[in-house]
Design a protein around this motif. Structure first.
Motif, PDB file in Angstrom:
ATOM      1  N   LEU A   1       3.768  16.785  -5.510  1.00 40.66           N
ATOM      2  CA  LEU A   1       5.028  18.294  -5.574  1.00 40.66           C
ATOM      3  C   LEU A   1       4.222  19.448  -6.477  1.00 40.66           C
ATOM      4  O   LEU A   1       5.240  20.482  -6.618  1.00 40.66           O
ATOM      5  CB  LEU A   1       5.811  17.220  -6.076  1.00 40.66           C
ATOM      6  N   ARG A   2       3.519  19.268  -7.532  1.00 35.54           N
ATOM      7  CA  ARG A   2       3.153  20.308  -8.098  1.00 35.54           C
ATOM      8  C   ARG A   2       2.216  20.592  -7.623  1.00 35.54           C
ATOM      9  O   ARG A   2       1.573  21.914  -8.400  1.00 35.54           O
ATOM     10  CB  ARG A   2       3.219  19.506  -9.664  1.00 35.54           C
ATOM     11  N   ILE A   3       0.590  19.583  -7.743  1.00 32.12           N
ATOM     12  CA  ILE A   3      -0.654  20.891  -6.675  1.00 32.12           C
ATOM     13  C   ILE A   3      -0.615  20.406  -5.666  1.00 32.12           C
ATOM     14  O   ILE A   3       0.021  19.359  -4.936  1.00 32.12           O
ATOM     15  CB  ILE A   3      -1.645  19.634  -7.659  1.00 32.12           C
ATOM     16  N   LYS A   4      -1.401  21.071  -4.933  1.00 33.14           N
ATOM     17  CA  LYS A   4      -2.074  21.589  -3.235  1.00 33.14           C
ATOM     18  C   LYS A   4      -3.129  21.217  -3.420  1.00 33.14           C
ATOM     19  O   LYS A   4      -3.901  21.831  -4.518  1.00 33.14           O
ATOM     20  CB  LYS A   4      -1.000  22.528  -3.075  1.00 33.14           C
ATOM     21  N   GLY A   5      -3.638  21.215  -2.335  1.00 27.58           N
ATOM     22  CA  GLY A   5      -5.411  21.825  -1.808  1.00 27.58           C
ATOM     23  C   GLY A   5      -5.880  21.058  -2.825  1.00 27.58           C
ATOM     24  O   GLY A   5      -5.957  19.391  -2.568  1.00 27.58           O
ATOM     25  N   PHE A   6      -6.980  21.142  -2.912  1.00 29.61           N
ATOM     26  CA  PHE A   6      -8.446  20.991  -3.405  1.00 29.61           C
ATOM     27  C   PHE A   6      -8.221  19.801  -5.091  1.00 29.61           C
ATOM     28  O   PHE A   6      -8.349  19.337  -4.819  1.00 29.61           O
ATOM     29  CB  PHE A   6      -8.969  21.902  -3.790  1.00 29.61           C
ATOM     30  N   TYR A   7      -7.219  20.552  -5.379  1.00 28.07           N
ATOM     31  CA  TYR A   7      -6.870  20.318  -6.832  1.00 28.07           C
ATOM     32  C   TYR A   7      -5.999  18.209  -6.320  1.00 28.07           C
ATOM     33  O   TYR A   7      -6.328  17.931  -6.987  1.00 28.07           O
ATOM     34  CB  TYR A   7      -5.787  20.636  -7.459  1.00 28.07           C
ATOM     35  N   LEU A   8      -5.074  18.515  -5.567  1.00 32.58           N
ATOM     36  CA  LEU A   8      -4.800  17.769  -4.996  1.00 32.58           C
ATOM     37  C   LEU A   8      -5.303  16.437  -5.015  1.00 32.58           C
ATOM     38  O   LEU A   8      -5.027  15.158  -4.554  1.00 32.58           O
ATOM     39  CB  LEU A   8      -3.101  17.439  -4.018  1.00 32.58           C
ATOM     40  N   ALA A   9      -6.203  16.763  -3.787  1.00 35.76           N
ATOM     41  CA  ALA A   9      -8.021  16.281  -3.573  1.00 35.76           C
ATOM     42  C   ALA A   9      -8.609  15.492  -4.342  1.00 35.76           C
ATOM     43  O   ALA A   9      -8.424  14.176  -5.009  1.00 35.76           O
ATOM     44  CB  ALA A   9      -8.589  16.548  -2.685  1.00 35.76           C
ATOM     45  N   VAL A  10      -8.976  16.264  -5.950  1.00 33.88           N
ATOM     46  CA  VAL A  10      -9.101  15.745  -7.185  1.00 33.88           C
ATOM     47  C   VAL A  10      -8.179  14.946  -7.931  1.00 33.88           C
ATOM     48  O   VAL A  10      -8.825  13.051  -8.332  1.00 33.88           O
ATOM     49  CB  VAL A  10      -9.115  16.731  -8.338  1.00 33.88           C
ATOM     50  N   ALA A  11      -7.379  15.155  -7.772  1.00 31.81           N
ATOM     51  CA  ALA A  11      -5.797  14.153  -7.984  1.00 31.81           C
ATOM     52  C   ALA A  11      -5.625  12.570  -7.488  1.00 31.81           C
ATOM     53  O   ALA A  11      -5.561  11.511  -8.186  1.00 31.81           O
ATOM     54  CB  ALA A  11      -4.193  14.955  -8.576  1.00 31.81           C
ATOM     55  N   THR A  12      -6.149  12.737  -5.849  1.00 32.44           N
ATOM     56  CA  THR A  12      -5.949  11.487  -5.382  1.00 32.44           C
ATOM     57  C   THR A  12      -7.485  10.791  -5.424  1.00 32.44           C
ATOM     58  O   THR A  12      -7.461   8.950  -5.407  1.00 32.44           O
ATOM     59  CB  THR A  12      -6.112  11.450  -3.646  1.00 32.44           C
ATOM     60  N   LEU A  13      -8.418  11.554  -6.329  1.00 28.96           N
ATOM     61  CA  LEU A  13      -9.631  10.517  -6.271  1.00 28.96           C
ATOM     62  C   LEU A  13      -9.237  10.024  -8.230  1.00 28.96           C
ATOM     63  O   LEU A  13      -9.816   8.804  -7.846  1.00 28.96           O
ATOM     64  CB  LEU A  13     -10.614  11.780  -7.276  1.00 28.96           C
ATOM     65  N   ALA A  14      -8.111   9.981  -8.757  1.00 31.46           N
ATOM     66  CA  ALA A  14      -7.816   9.055  -9.915  1.00 31.46           C
ATOM     67  C   ALA A  14      -6.956   7.790  -9.017  1.00 31.46           C
ATOM     68  O   ALA A  14      -7.265   6.624  -9.828  1.00 31.46           O
ATOM     69  CB  ALA A  14      -6.688   9.512 -10.457  1.00 31.46           C
ATOM     70  N   ALA A  15      -6.612   8.316  -7.505  1.00 33.78           N
ATOM     71  CA  ALA A  15      -6.323   6.592  -7.181  1.00 33.78           C
ATOM     72  C   ALA A  15      -7.242   6.044  -6.637  1.00 33.78           C
ATOM     73  O   ALA A  15      -7.071   4.814  -7.330  1.00 33.78           O
ATOM     74  CB  ALA A  15      -5.751   7.268  -5.901  1.00 33.78           C
TER      75      ALA A  15
ATOM     76  N   SER B   1       1.196  -1.567   0.342  1.00 32.08           N
ATOM     77  CA  SER B   1      -0.071  -0.156   0.581  1.00 32.08           C
ATOM     78  C   SER B   1       0.416   0.891  -0.009  1.00 32.08           C
ATOM     79  O   SER B   1       0.171   2.295  -1.147  1.00 32.08           O
ATOM     80  CB  SER B   1      -1.299   0.298   1.063  1.00 32.08           C
ATOM     81  N   ALA B   2       2.026   1.447   0.525  1.00 35.73           N
ATOM     82  CA  ALA B   2       2.771   2.263   0.919  1.00 35.73           C
ATOM     83  C   ALA B   2       3.007   2.526  -0.477  1.00 35.73           C
ATOM     84  O   ALA B   2       3.515   3.654  -0.928  1.00 35.73           O
ATOM     85  CB  ALA B   2       4.065   2.035   1.797  1.00 35.73           C
ATOM     86  N   LEU B   3       4.209   1.886  -1.055  1.00 29.26           N
ATOM     87  CA  LEU B   3       4.413   1.897  -2.720  1.00 29.26           C
ATOM     88  C   LEU B   3       3.703   2.551  -3.394  1.00 29.26           C
ATOM     89  O   LEU B   3       3.663   3.820  -4.023  1.00 29.26           O
ATOM     90  CB  LEU B   3       4.676   0.532  -2.953  1.00 29.26           C
ATOM     91  N   VAL B   4       2.076   1.714  -3.866  1.00 28.05           N
ATOM     92  CA  VAL B   4       1.126   2.129  -4.605  1.00 28.05           C
ATOM     93  C   VAL B   4       0.957   3.934  -4.156  1.00 28.05           C
ATOM     94  O   VAL B   4       0.720   4.859  -4.811  1.00 28.05           O
ATOM     95  CB  VAL B   4      -0.005   1.524  -4.099  1.00 28.05           C
ATOM     96  N   GLY B   5       0.908   4.181  -2.190  1.00 26.97           N
ATOM     97  CA  GLY B   5       0.564   5.822  -1.924  1.00 26.97           C
ATOM     98  C   GLY B   5       1.813   6.858  -2.748  1.00 26.97           C
ATOM     99  O   GLY B   5       1.519   7.635  -2.995  1.00 26.97           O
ATOM    100  N   VAL B   6       3.114   6.125  -2.930  1.00 33.20           N
ATOM    101  CA  VAL B   6       4.098   6.785  -3.032  1.00 33.20           C
ATOM    102  C   VAL B   6       3.767   7.396  -4.535  1.00 33.20           C
ATOM    103  O   VAL B   6       4.258   8.153  -5.223  1.00 33.20           O
ATOM    104  CB  VAL B   6       5.706   5.720  -2.694  1.00 33.20           C
ATOM    105  N   LEU B   7       3.777   6.412  -5.361  1.00 28.49           N
ATOM    106  CA  LEU B   7       3.248   6.552  -6.977  1.00 28.49           C
ATOM    107  C   LEU B   7       1.874   7.483  -6.951  1.00 28.49           C
ATOM    108  O   LEU B   7       1.954   8.336  -7.983  1.00 28.49           O
ATOM    109  CB  LEU B   7       2.633   5.293  -8.036  1.00 28.49           C
ATOM    110  N   PHE B   8       1.331   7.205  -5.990  1.00 28.09           N
ATOM    111  CA  PHE B   8       0.149   8.615  -6.593  1.00 28.09           C
ATOM    112  C   PHE B   8       0.128   9.284  -5.990  1.00 28.09           C
ATOM    113  O   PHE B   8      -0.709  10.845  -5.938  1.00 28.09           O
ATOM    114  CB  PHE B   8      -1.279   8.245  -6.189  1.00 28.09           C
TER     115      PHE B   8
END
Lengths: 359, 265
Positions: free
Chosen positions: A126-140, A114-121
C-alpha cells in the motif's frame, strides 16, 4: 484469411462478454485441449511427458500467479519462489498429518496457506511501489527460505531436511510417489492447470479483474471510483500466491517427487518466473503459457532435441550452448517485441484479419 | 429554455464549503473560502493559474484534508474523509490531465465506474456464471446507455491509450457518469480541445445536467464556455474567494476584471 470475425454477430451481451467471443479462438482452444488431453498422453513418450510437459505445466501455473500480481495489478514481486515453497511445505504438512485426504485436495488446499503468507508480505504494497516493492518482497524470499531450513517442524524433523512424497492415488490410480506413471501425473497436472486457468480467466474478466487493472493503470482514479486500494492489492497478493503455492506443491509432489526442497525455491526460481512473465507478456494469461514454454521447455528441447536430430552435443557443451541460444533468443524477442510473445501473437492475429491487405 | 429548467431545479444546498483553509507547509493553497453548490445547478469555479481551483476539488472529494473549515455534503458534515468514501457518497470527478486506465478498453473503463454498485462475491466471480454474469449484464446495459449518450459506440473495445485526446476526455466523462453521481466534478473538461470538440463537450455537460439531473461543478479557463454554461460562478485568486454570483454579476465585478485583465497602475 481463415481468421476473421466478420459475420459473427452477437445478439446478446452474454455472448459478447464470453471469454473467447471469436469462433476461431474457440476452435483453436478445442484443438489445443484435444492434443493436450488425448494425443500427448497416448503418443508421447515418458521423456516428453515428465521432462517437458509436466515442468511446463508447473511453470505455467506459477507464471499465471505472478502475472496476476505483476501483469494485471502492477505490483512487482521477487518472492514467487518462496511462495511456491510455502505451498510445497504446506502440502507436505497437510498430506502427512491427514494421510487419508485426497492428494489433489491437499495440493489445492496448500495454496490457501501460501495465499495467507502472500497477504502478510503484501501489506507493504500500500505504501511502496515499483522497484521498492520488489525489494520489499525480497524480504519474503529470504525470510521464508530461512524458515524452510531452520524450522524442522516444516519437514517433520526428518534428518535429510527433505520433503518426502509418499505414494497416493486418486480413483485407484497412483499419482504421486515413485510408482506413479508419467501419464497419470501429467493428466492430474493438466486437469489442475486447465481448471485454474479457467478460474483465473473468469476472475480477471469480471469486476475483480477490472479493479486489479484499474489499480495498475491509475491508482488515484481507481480509489476515486470507490475501489479500496488496500483490499484490492491484498486480494491480488492472495490470489497470486495461491497460484504460486499450488504450483510449488505440484512441483514437489507431481513433478520432482520430493527431495531437498530449499534449493528449488530460491531467488533464482523467483527470477526465472519473473522472466517468463515479462517475455510471455505482462497482463496476458496466454503470455504466461508462452513464457513458461520459452524459458522452461526450450532449454530442455534444445539440450535433448539437437542430438536427436543429428547435431551432436555432449555434456558441458550442450549446457553452455543452450544457455547461449536461449539468452540470444530472449534478447531477440525483447528487441522485436518488448511487450512479450503474447503481443506478438496479437499482432499476428491482426495481420490475419487484414490479409491479404497490409492494413 | 435552459434557464427556466434551472430555475425549477435550483433548490436546496447539496454541498457547502465552510471557511476552508488548506496549506502545504508554508504555501497557502486555499484561505478561508466558503461557497455552496445547489442541487441541480452547474457551478463554475474559475480563477487564474495557481488560484487553488484544483486544490478545492481535491478537498471536496477527499484527496486533501483541509486544516481548517468543514464540508457539508447532503447534510453530512465532515472535515476529513477518504476518496473512496466520497465516491460511495456520490461524488465523481474527472481530472485535468486525463486519468483513464490506459491498458483497458473503453467499455472496461466505464464498467470500472460501476464497481461500487457490483457486489457478487469472489466465489461467483470465479465461476462467472449465474448471478455474477447476470450482474455483469445488468451493468453492461447501463454502461451501453452511457456509451450511446456520449456517442462512443465505435470505440467500445479499443484500448483507451490509443484514443485521441478529445475522445479520452469523453470516455473519462463516461466513467464518472457510470457512478451515477449526485455531484460531478469536472476539472478542465475542455482543456486542449478544438472548437468543435469544445462544442460537443459543452453539449454533453448540459445534457448530463438536464437528462440525469446531475449537479455539476466545473473548472474551466474558456470564459465563453463558463459564462454560457454555468448558473453561478465562484472566482478564486491566490487561494482567496474573489467573487461569487451569476455569470453577469461576476463579469461586472471590478476585482475579477482586475485579476484577469490587470489594471493600469
Amino acid at each position: 484469411m481463415f481468421y476473421r470475425e466478420t459475420g459473427q454477430f452477437k445478439t446478446n451481451y452474454a455472448d459478447d462478454m464470453a471469454l473467447l467471443p471469436i469462433l476461431q479462438d474457440r476452435i483453436g482452444l478445442g484443438i489445443i485441449l484435444f492434443v493436450a488431453y488425448v494425443i500427448i498422453p497416448f503418443f508421447g513418450n515418458d521423456f516428453l511427458l515428465s521432462t517437458v510437459m509436466i515442468p511446463f505445466l508447473v511453470f505455467s501455473l506459477a507464471a499465471i500467479g505472478l502475472n496476476i500480481l505483476t501483469g494485471f495489478t502492477g505490483l512487482i514481486s521477487l518472492g514467487t519462489g518462496a511462495f511456491m515453497g510455502v505451498g510445497a511445505y504446506a502440502c507436505y504438512k497437510v498430506s502427512s498429518t491427514f494421510p487419508d485426504l485426497n492428494i489433489l485436495f491437499c495440493i489445492v488446499f496448500s495454496g490457501v496457506f501460501s495465499a495467507l503468507v502472500g497477504v502478510l508480505f503484501g501489506l507493504p504494497s500500500l505504501r511502496i511501489k515499483g522497484f521498492y516493492l520488489a525489494v520489499a518482497t525480497l524480504a519474503a524470499q529470504f525470510f521464508l527460505q530461512w524458515c524452510f531450513v531452520r524450522i524442522p517442524w516444516l519437514y517433520n524433523y526428518n534428518v535429510s531436511g527433505a520433503i518426502e512424497v509418499s505414494q497416493r492415488s486418486i480413483f485407484g490410480v497412483i499419482v504421486t510417489g515413485a510408482k506413479a506413471t508419467p501419464e497419470s501425473r501429467y493428466i492430474v497436472m493438466l486437469v489442475l492447470v486447465t481448471l485454474m486457468t479457467w478460474v483465473a480467466a473468469n476472475v480477471l474478466s469480471g469486476r475483480i479483474g477490472r479493479a486489479f487493472m484499474a489499480v495498475r493503470d491509475m491508482d488515484i482514479a481507481a480509489e476515486l471510483m470507490g475501489i479500496d486500494l488496500l483490499k484490492t492489492k491484498l486480494l491480488a497478493f492472495a490470489f497470486s500466491s495461491f497460484y504460486a503455492g499450488v504450483a510449488g506443491a505440484a512441483m514437489m509432489f507431481i513433478w520432482v517427487g520430493g527431495g531437498e526442497a530449499n534449493d528449488s525455491f530460491n531467488i533464482n526460481q523467483s527470477f526465472l518466473i519473473l522472466f517468463m512473465v515479462i517475455i510471455g507478456g505482462l497482463g496476458s494469461l496466454l503470455g504466461a503459457f508462452l513464457g513458461a514454454a520459452f524459458i522452461s521447455s526450450l532449454p530442455t528441447i534444445l539440450k535433448f532435441g539437437l542430438p536427436a536430430i543429428g547435431i551432436p552435443l555432449a555434456g558441458a557443451t550442450a549446457e553452455h550452448l543452450t544457455y547461449i541460444l536461449v539468452g540470444g533468443l530472449i534478447l531477440f524477442f525483447l528487441i522485436v517485441e518488448p511487450h512479450g510473445l503474447a503481443r506478438l501473437w496479437q499482432i499476428g492475429k491482426q495481420k490475419l484479419r487484414m490479409w491479404p491487405f497490409p492494413y | 429554455m435552459m434557464q427556466t429548467y434551472h430555475q425549477i431545479a435550483r433548490g436546496d444546498t447539496l454541498l457547502a464549503v465552510d471557511h476552508v483553509s488548506l496549506s502545504f507547509g508554508g504555501v497557502k493553497a486555499i484561505t478561508d473560502v466558503s461557497f455552496d453548490i445547489r442541487k441541480g445547478e452547474i457551478r463554475a469555479i474559475i480563477g487564474p493559474n495557481g488560484a487553488g481551483k484544483t486544490s478545492m476539488l481535491n478537498v471536496i472529494n477527499g484527496f486533501y484534508h483541509p486544516q481548517k473549515g468543514q464540508i457539508t455534503f447532503k447534510g453530512l458534515t465532515r472535515s476529513r474523509m477518504r476518496p473512496s468514501v466520497a465516491a460511495s457518497q456520490g461524488i465523481a470527478r474527472t481530472f485535468q490531465n486525463v486519468a483513464l486506465f490506459k491498458g483497458m478498453s473503453t467499455l472496461d473503463n466505464i464498467m470500472a465506474g460501476r464497481t461500487l454498485k457490483m457486489h457478487r462475491n469472489f466465489f461467483w466471480q470465479c465461476l462467472r456464471h449465474g448471478p455474477a454474469m447476470d450482474e455483469e449484464i445488468k451493468h453492461r446495459e447501463f454502461v451501453e446507455d452511457i456509451i450511446d449518450f456520449l456517442e462512443i459506440q465505435a470505440i467500445r473495445k479499443v484500448p483507451v491509450g490509443k484514443l485521441p485526446y478529445g475522445l479520452q476526455k469523453r470516455v473519462e466523462l463516461g466513467r464518472a457518469l457510470a457512478m451515477e453521481p449526485d455531484l460531478l466534478l469536472l476539472d478542465e473538461p475542455m482543456a486542449g480541445m478544438n472548437l468543435e470538440e469544445k462544442e460537443d463537450m459543452s453539449r454533453f455537460i448540459v445534457d448530463v445536467n438536464q437528462q440525469y439531473g446531475t449537479t455539476i461543478a466545473l473548472i474551466e479557463h474558456d470564459m465563453g464556455v463558463v459564462m454560457d454554461l454555468s448558473d453561478r460562478v465562484v472566482v478564486l485568486e491566490y487561494g482567496h474567494k474573489l467573487a461569487d454570483g451569476t455569470p453577469d454579476d461576476v463579469k461586472a465585478n471590478e476585482d475579477v476584471i482586475k485579476a484577469y485583465l490587470g489594471v493600469a497602475h
